[in-house]
Design a protein around this motif. Structure first.
Motif, PDB file in Angstrom:
ATOM      1  N   ARG A  83      -2.938  32.257  10.083  1.00 36.24           N
ATOM      2  CA  ARG A  83      -2.446  32.789  11.377  1.00 36.24           C
ATOM      3  C   ARG A  83      -0.805  32.311  11.513  1.00 36.24           C
ATOM      4  O   ARG A  83      -0.255  31.694  10.699  1.00 36.24           O
ATOM      5  CB  ARG A  83      -3.180  32.228  12.436  1.00 36.24           C
ATOM      6  N   GLY A  84      -0.377  32.653  12.543  1.00 37.34           N
ATOM      7  CA  GLY A  84       1.155  32.373  12.918  1.00 37.34           C
ATOM      8  C   GLY A  84       1.824  32.990  11.748  1.00 37.34           C
ATOM      9  O   GLY A  84       1.921  34.333  11.851  1.00 37.34           O
ATOM     10  N   ILE A  85       2.624  32.221  11.168  1.00 39.31           N
ATOM     11  CA  ILE A  85       3.394  32.529  10.206  1.00 39.31           C
ATOM     12  C   ILE A  85       2.817  33.231   8.764  1.00 39.31           C
ATOM     13  O   ILE A  85       3.551  33.767   8.245  1.00 39.31           O
ATOM     14  CB  ILE A  85       4.526  31.377   9.778  1.00 39.31           C
ATOM     15  N   ARG A  86       1.848  32.787   8.744  1.00 39.76           N
ATOM     16  CA  ARG A  86       0.752  33.423   7.505  1.00 39.76           C
ATOM     17  C   ARG A  86       1.721  33.091   6.216  1.00 39.76           C
ATOM     18  O   ARG A  86       1.838  33.792   5.320  1.00 39.76           O
ATOM     19  CB  ARG A  86       0.652  34.752   7.625  1.00 39.76           C
ATOM     20  N   VAL A  95       0.955  -1.232  -0.020  1.00 40.38           N
ATOM     21  CA  VAL A  95       0.058   0.158   0.096  1.00 40.38           C
ATOM     22  C   VAL A  95       0.935   1.303  -0.113  1.00 40.38           C
ATOM     23  O   VAL A  95       1.758   1.380   0.701  1.00 40.38           O
ATOM     24  CB  VAL A  95      -0.791   0.020   0.981  1.00 40.38           C
ATOM     25  N   ALA A  96       0.534   2.220  -0.930  1.00 39.10           N
ATOM     26  CA  ALA A  96       1.229   3.601  -0.765  1.00 39.10           C
ATOM     27  C   ALA A  96       0.309   4.716  -0.511  1.00 39.10           C
ATOM     28  O   ALA A  96      -0.927   4.477  -1.371  1.00 39.10           O
ATOM     29  CB  ALA A  96       1.999   3.550  -1.920  1.00 39.10           C
ATOM     30  N   VAL A  97       0.207   5.695   0.145  1.00 40.21           N
ATOM     31  CA  VAL A  97      -0.587   6.814   0.284  1.00 40.21           C
ATOM     32  C   VAL A  97       0.417   7.995   0.377  1.00 40.21           C
ATOM     33  O   VAL A  97       1.334   8.125   1.189  1.00 40.21           O
ATOM     34  CB  VAL A  97      -1.199   6.837   1.693  1.00 40.21           C
ATOM     35  N   MET A  98      -0.043   9.159  -0.512  1.00 43.41           N
ATOM     36  CA  MET A  98       0.574  10.371  -0.415  1.00 43.41           C
ATOM     37  C   MET A  98      -0.583  11.454  -0.147  1.00 43.41           C
ATOM     38  O   MET A  98      -1.593  11.463  -1.109  1.00 43.41           O
ATOM     39  CB  MET A  98       1.411  10.894  -1.719  1.00 43.41           C
ATOM     40  N   LEU A  99      -0.322  12.238   0.814  1.00 45.99           N
ATOM     41  CA  LEU A  99      -1.289  13.466   1.021  1.00 45.99           C
ATOM     42  C   LEU A  99      -0.276  14.888   0.671  1.00 45.99           C
ATOM     43  O   LEU A  99       0.602  14.935   1.106  1.00 45.99           O
ATOM     44  CB  LEU A  99      -1.834  13.604   2.406  1.00 45.99           C
ATOM     45  N   GLU A 100      -0.867  15.512  -0.151  1.00 43.03           N
ATOM     46  CA  GLU A 100      -0.314  16.846  -0.427  1.00 43.03           C
ATOM     47  C   GLU A 100      -1.494  18.080  -0.028  1.00 43.03           C
ATOM     48  O   GLU A 100      -2.481  17.899  -0.490  1.00 43.03           O
ATOM     49  CB  GLU A 100       0.014  17.075  -1.851  1.00 43.03           C
ATOM     50  N   ALA A 101      -1.115  18.629   0.949  1.00 40.42           N
ATOM     51  CA  ALA A 101      -2.231  19.908   1.493  1.00 40.42           C
ATOM     52  C   ALA A 101      -1.522  20.907   1.839  1.00 40.42           C
ATOM     53  O   ALA A 101      -0.370  21.084   2.181  1.00 40.42           O
ATOM     54  CB  ALA A 101      -2.870  19.045   2.565  1.00 40.42           C
ATOM     55  N   GLU A 102      -2.505  21.894   1.945  1.00 40.90           N
ATOM     56  CA  GLU A 102      -2.057  23.422   2.590  1.00 40.90           C
ATOM     57  C   GLU A 102      -2.967  23.666   3.741  1.00 40.90           C
ATOM     58  O   GLU A 102      -4.210  23.250   3.960  1.00 40.90           O
ATOM     59  CB  GLU A 102      -2.724  24.398   1.459  1.00 40.90           C
ATOM     60  N   HIS A 103      -2.097  23.992   4.844  1.00 36.62           N
ATOM     61  CA  HIS A 103      -3.060  24.145   6.214  1.00 36.62           C
ATOM     62  C   HIS A 103      -3.387  25.525   6.283  1.00 36.62           C
ATOM     63  O   HIS A 103      -2.237  26.427   6.496  1.00 36.62           O
ATOM     64  CB  HIS A 103      -1.607  23.646   7.149  1.00 36.62           C
ATOM     65  N   MET A 104      -4.420  25.798   6.534  1.00 33.92           N
ATOM     66  CA  MET A 104      -4.947  27.152   6.879  1.00 33.92           C
ATOM     67  C   MET A 104      -4.422  27.630   8.121  1.00 33.92           C
ATOM     68  O   MET A 104      -4.311  29.006   8.423  1.00 33.92           O
ATOM     69  CB  MET A 104      -6.369  27.489   6.820  1.00 33.92           C
ATOM     70  N   CYS A 105      -3.820  26.905   8.997  1.00 37.09           N
ATOM     71  CA  CYS A 105      -3.272  27.147  10.318  1.00 37.09           C
ATOM     72  C   CYS A 105      -1.929  27.965  10.230  1.00 37.09           C
ATOM     73  O   CYS A 105      -1.513  28.811  10.907  1.00 37.09           O
ATOM     74  CB  CYS A 105      -3.131  26.154  11.285  1.00 37.09           C
TER      75      CYS A 105
END
Length: 206
Positions: free
Chosen positions: A170-173, A156-166
């Motif tokens: 906020r924070g580093i923005r 099995v292989a899984v890859m997630l590519e995502a942008e985190h709104m946190c």
């Protein structure tokens, strides 16, 4: 084509621990007051009810288990033994640390061992885990483990590519920053060439 159904243990019933809808709406009203708003003003009068209704959909993954969508596999694969990949599966989740959105794509592959899944089941599995409070690392591992447990494939292989709104809001923005996580099980963990094939097929060169 013969279908094989596998049973999963039922989740523990925690219904007695859940607050009522009225209590949930009151909690939203408290947050509105805390940020300095007036929940009684015209534009916000229905907001607590709308938020609770939206949360039912956004976090609907808690009402489902992997077995609800992966409960049926098919044995007739006509001798097919190569990699099966479903890529670019859109998902939306929420960071468990700040409860703000995670928006991305999932790429999920497996090497069949006599049985295959309906392709839409993989997308639905991603959706179940996405509709919970998550870290991207945990969600990646959960998807891979569920497929391995249900299907018992060679790998099995899984890859997630995502942008985190946190990070973006906020924070580093830092807008546009993408986080990539992977999980490899079985042959796809042991064989570097198979990993490279998966990455190439998913559109990311190693």
């Amino acid at each position: 084509m013969e279908a094989v159904v596998k049973k999963f243990p039922e989740p523990a019933d925690k219904s007695d621990d859940r607050p009522s809808r009225e209590e949930a709406e009151a909690a939203v009203g408290t947050l509105l007051r805390w940020i300095g708003e007036d929940p009684s003003r015209e534009g916000l009068r229905e907001t607590p009810a709308r938020v609770v209704k939206a949360y039912e959909e956004l976090f609907g993954g808690y009402k489902l288990q992997p077995g609800d969508v992966l409960g049926r596999t098919f044995e007739d694969v006509s001798g097919y033994e190569d990699m099966v990949l479903v890529r670019d599966i859109d998902f939306h989740s929420h960071c468990e640390h700040h409860m703000v959105p995670i928006i991305g794509k999932a790429h999920v592959a497996y090497l069949p061992d006599d049985r295959v899944l309906g392709l839409s089941k993989i997308a639905r599995l991603v959706d179940i885990f996405g509709r919970r409070l998550q870290t991207q690392e945990s969600m990646t591992a959960q998807i891979a483990a569920a497929i391995e447990s249900m299907l018992r494939p060679k790998g099995v292989a899984v890859m997630l590519e995502a942008e985190h709104m946190c990070m973006a809001m906020r924070g580093i923005r830092s807008k546009g920053s993408t986080t990539v996580t992977t999980a490899f099980h079985g042959a796809l963990r042991e064989d570097r060439e198979l990993q490279e094939r998966f990455l190439a097929m998913a559109g990311r060169r190693p």
